[in-house]
Design an enzyme around this catalytic site. Sequence first.
Site, PDB file in Angstrom:
ATOM      1  N   GLU A 254      32.282  45.879  28.175  1.00 57.12           N
ATOM      2  CA  GLU A 254      32.849  46.895  29.077  1.00 57.12           C
ATOM      3  C   GLU A 254      32.715  46.346  30.489  1.00 57.12           C
ATOM      4  O   GLU A 254      31.617  46.298  31.043  1.00 57.12           O
ATOM      5  CB  GLU A 254      32.070  48.213  28.963  1.00 57.12           C
TER       6      GLU A 254
ATOM      7  N   GLY B 190      29.105  45.408  32.507  1.00 55.74           N
ATOM      8  CA  GLY B 190      28.845  44.791  33.803  1.00 55.74           C
ATOM      9  C   GLY B 190      30.126  44.170  34.339  1.00 55.74           C
ATOM     10  O   GLY B 190      31.228  44.600  33.982  1.00 55.74           O
ATOM     11  N   SER B 191      29.982  43.153  35.154  1.00 57.55           N
ATOM     12  CA  SER B 191      31.155  42.575  35.812  1.00 57.55           C
ATOM     13  C   SER B 191      31.954  41.685  34.856  1.00 57.55           C
ATOM     14  O   SER B 191      31.425  41.161  33.870  1.00 57.55           O
ATOM     15  CB  SER B 191      30.701  41.745  37.010  1.00 57.55           C
ATOM     16  N   THR B 192      33.211  41.500  35.190  1.00 54.45           N
ATOM     17  CA  THR B 192      34.080  40.640  34.388  1.00 54.45           C
ATOM     18  C   THR B 192      33.522  39.221  34.345  1.00 54.45           C
ATOM     19  O   THR B 192      33.497  38.579  33.289  1.00 54.45           O
ATOM     20  CB  THR B 192      35.504  40.650  34.979  1.00 54.45           C
TER      21      THR B 192
ATOM     22  N   CYS C 203      32.307  52.506  37.043  1.00 49.15           N
ATOM     23  CA  CYS C 203      33.316  51.560  36.546  1.00 49.15           C
ATOM     24  C   CYS C 203      34.682  52.224  36.476  1.00 49.15           C
ATOM     25  O   CYS C 203      35.660  51.707  36.989  1.00 49.15           O
ATOM     26  CB  CYS C 203      32.909  51.030  35.186  1.00 49.15           C
TER      27      CYS C 203
ATOM     28  N   THR D 297      30.388  38.109  34.588  1.00 48.35           N
ATOM     29  CA  THR D 297      29.263  37.966  33.665  1.00 48.35           C
ATOM     30  C   THR D 297      29.742  38.133  32.225  1.00 48.35           C
ATOM     31  O   THR D 297      29.269  37.427  31.321  1.00 48.35           O
ATOM     32  CB  THR D 297      28.147  38.986  33.990  1.00 48.35           C
ATOM     33  N   GLY D 298      30.712  39.012  32.008  1.00 48.71           N
ATOM     34  CA  GLY D 298      31.273  39.175  30.656  1.00 48.71           C
ATOM     35  C   GLY D 298      31.864  37.876  30.140  1.00 48.71           C
ATOM     36  O   GLY D 298      31.697  37.523  28.961  1.00 48.71           O
TER      37      GLY D 298
HETATM   38  P1  NDP Z   1      26.621  42.158  36.630  1.00 45.87           P
HETATM   39  O1  NDP Z   1      27.629  41.597  35.714  1.00 45.87           O
HETATM   40  O2  NDP Z   1      26.227  41.393  37.813  1.00 45.87           O
HETATM   41  O3  NDP Z   1      25.266  42.448  35.845  1.00 45.87           O
HETATM   42  C1  NDP Z   1      25.246  43.220  34.667  1.00 45.87           C
HETATM   43  C2  NDP Z   1      24.054  42.817  33.822  1.00 45.87           C
HETATM   44  O4  NDP Z   1      24.200  41.486  33.346  1.00 45.87           O
HETATM   45  C3  NDP Z   1      22.732  42.852  34.548  1.00 45.87           C
HETATM   46  O5  NDP Z   1      21.776  43.400  33.673  1.00 45.87           O
HETATM   47  C4  NDP Z   1      22.450  41.396  34.827  1.00 45.87           C
HETATM   48  O6  NDP Z   1      21.095  41.120  34.930  1.00 45.87           O
HETATM   49  C5  NDP Z   1      22.996  40.749  33.580  1.00 45.87           C
HETATM   50  N1  NDP Z   1      23.326  39.347  33.709  1.00 45.87           N
HETATM   51  C6  NDP Z   1      23.604  38.632  34.829  1.00 45.87           C
HETATM   52  N2  NDP Z   1      23.913  37.354  34.508  1.00 45.87           N
HETATM   53  C7  NDP Z   1      23.837  37.268  33.165  1.00 45.87           C
HETATM   54  C8  NDP Z   1      24.104  36.228  32.222  1.00 45.87           C
HETATM   55  N3  NDP Z   1      24.503  35.011  32.595  1.00 45.87           N
HETATM   56  N4  NDP Z   1      23.958  36.491  30.921  1.00 45.87           N
HETATM   57  C9  NDP Z   1      23.579  37.719  30.518  1.00 45.87           C
HETATM   58  N5  NDP Z   1      23.329  38.747  31.347  1.00 45.87           N
HETATM   59  C10 NDP Z   1      23.467  38.527  32.661  1.00 45.87           C
HETATM   60  O7  NDP Z   1      27.177  43.599  37.020  1.00 45.87           O
HETATM   61  P2  NDP Z   1      26.512  44.691  37.947  1.00 45.87           P
HETATM   62  O8  NDP Z   1      25.177  45.080  37.435  1.00 45.87           O
HETATM   63  O9  NDP Z   1      26.645  44.267  39.360  1.00 45.87           O
HETATM   64  O10 NDP Z   1      27.472  45.948  37.666  1.00 45.87           O
HETATM   65  C11 NDP Z   1      28.625  46.184  38.372  1.00 45.87           C
HETATM   66  C12 NDP Z   1      29.841  45.803  37.549  1.00 45.87           C
HETATM   67  O11 NDP Z   1      29.784  46.416  36.279  1.00 45.87           O
HETATM   68  C13 NDP Z   1      31.140  46.302  38.172  1.00 45.87           C
HETATM   69  O12 NDP Z   1      32.113  45.302  38.096  1.00 45.87           O
HETATM   70  C14 NDP Z   1      31.541  47.456  37.272  1.00 45.87           C
HETATM   71  O13 NDP Z   1      32.917  47.729  37.250  1.00 45.87           O
HETATM   72  C15 NDP Z   1      31.026  47.035  35.956  1.00 45.87           C
HETATM   73  N6  NDP Z   1      30.811  48.193  35.106  1.00 45.87           N
HETATM   74  C16 NDP Z   1      31.631  48.381  34.036  1.00 45.87           C
HETATM   75  C17 NDP Z   1      31.503  49.525  33.259  1.00 45.87           C
HETATM   76  C18 NDP Z   1      32.378  49.752  32.059  1.00 45.87           C
HETATM   77  O14 NDP Z   1      32.059  50.625  31.254  1.00 45.87           O
HETATM   78  N7  NDP Z   1      33.454  49.010  31.884  1.00 45.87           N
HETATM   79  C19 NDP Z   1      30.501  50.542  33.578  1.00 45.87           C
HETATM   80  C20 NDP Z   1      29.674  50.220  34.704  1.00 45.87           C
HETATM   81  C21 NDP Z   1      29.842  49.072  35.441  1.00 45.87           C
HETATM   82  P3  NDP Z   1      20.406  40.957  36.361  1.00 45.87           P
HETATM   83  O15 NDP Z   1      20.550  42.281  37.039  1.00 45.87           O
HETATM   84  O16 NDP Z   1      19.023  40.660  35.993  1.00 45.87           O
HETATM   85  O17 NDP Z   1      21.125  39.862  37.067  1.00 45.87           O
END
Ligand code: NDP
Length: 479
Positions: A253, A231-233, A287, A235-236
């Site tokens: 990732e 997911g996003s940096t 991503c 949230t990571g």
């Molecule tokens: P987010 O980081 O917003 O969300 C990713 C996941 O994290 C969702 O399931 C979300 O749940 C969950 N989440 C949100 N807040 C928390 C928390 N505090 N603790 C634990 N989990 C949480 O990313 P996006 O879904 O918007 O994805 C887009 C991003 O992901 C882009 O920056 C993209 O580059 C990156 N990405 C990276 C990849 C890689 O392989 N490096 C591949 C694909 C995408 P909820 O939806 O319920 O909020």
Amino acid sequence: MTTETTTATDLTTFENLLAAITAPEGQGVQMKDPATGAVVGYAPQRTEADLDAAIATARQAQRAWGAKSHAERSAYLNRAADAVEAAAEALAELLSREQGKPLNGLNARFEVGACAGWLRANARFEIEPQVLVDDESGKAVLEYVPVGVVGAIGPWNWPMMISIWQIAPSLRMGNTVVLKPSEYTPLSVLGLAAVLNQVLPEGVLQVLAGDGALGAALTAHEGVDKLMFTGSTQTGQAIMRSAADTLKRLTLELGGNDAGIVLPDADPEAIAEGVFWGAFINTGQTCAALKRLYVHESQYDQMCEALVDVAKKMPMGVGTDEENVLGPLQNKAQFDIVSSLVEEARAGGARILTGGDPDEDQPGYFYPVTLVADIDNDNPLVAQEQFGPALPIVKYTDLDQVIDWANGLEVGLGSSVWGTDLDEARAVAARLEAGTTWINKHGAVDPRVPFGGVKKSGYGLEFGLEGLKSVALPKVTSW
Ligand code: NDP
């Protein structure tokens, strides 16, 4: 016919698959097709009490699962791949309706196919015990044992494939998995899990839909040993903090903003289609997509023209219409990010070669393929991850300068170099700060090849033997 086969047959139609996972109408969260606004189904919402129960089940199930041999677990993964293939059309339709991506092209059917491919690849890998010392002083052997329970969290862009990237290696190495999908695409992941669970032992894989708070609870939970997050940096970073108290192992990732450099000896016409799909795969919501294209001044105009020609040939529309190869943005928030970055570029004097004018009367979050020329390297459309169908094309004159630009951001997931002289391209690739640099292609992930980011794009590796090791604990025996 066994019960398992009967159930597998039952999930091969879209109607049956949806019925197996959706909450009753009016309960759960309504999920809509981002192309049409039509209701797809209802995502059941799980609570923290459900999460506690699921993790307890996963811990219990892990004992028997972890005790199986690699060959036995590989056989399960292959049977899971068979089940995915049997239900492929139903899964692709569910994915297309909920995520928005077309059935055709590098989209829904391709994603479902990749799920089966990743399961089979993970079943094939062999991790041999490594003899580190074997001499008169004694013997030392390194093996990899299960971590325990893996908590997985994924995004909405490739919801099935990214879930499989987490599930397949984790199961192969003897872990059980509790997964929390994105709020935007929970049905796709629930559908995939329903198909996989036709063949997996009970409790080995559980998917709980819920909001970000449920994800946060998973990351802090004492019963989880390892987290795999995509997911996003931002949230990571939150996850890393949350996992600190229990010292969980992490694979992160995260976001990227991949640069592609077109060298002076490249042939613009020949590479245009490859560059286009490197940037616009999944309508740019990828991503490791090419998000900043740097073209040498000697090729600039030809490259721009060749890309416009390719863009004009690619139909965008409703996912379930067979002719389309590009779809809508998955959600309004992403649509707004792309629109505002393109408007900022336009206001800053950049030239819109094609696109940039979404049809406001059309239902759905469609944003046209947008190519933006004569744009400065520090424009936000270049410097920020747009994660959509807009590609800035930046002109350069000097190789050292363009390498500095490519390396100038805090992220480093992928990158690419395009040129005819392979030695020259490899020399440039060696200077780029990214987990992977592709030559004359972009974003071509392979289950045999480790993938991961550097800098703020991530932490740890997925795929291949390195990916298996990252969901296992190294265990040394010495005598
Ligand atoms: P987010 O980081 O917003 O969300 C990713 C996941 O994290 C969702 O399931 C979300 O749940 C969950 N989440 C949100 N807040 C928390 C928390 N505090 N603790 C634990 N989990 C949480 O990313 P996006 O879904 O918007 O994805 C887009 C991003 O992901 C882009 O920056 C993209 O580059 C990156 N990405 C990276 C990849 C890689 O392989 N490096 C591949 C694909 C995408 P909820 O939806 O319920 O909020």
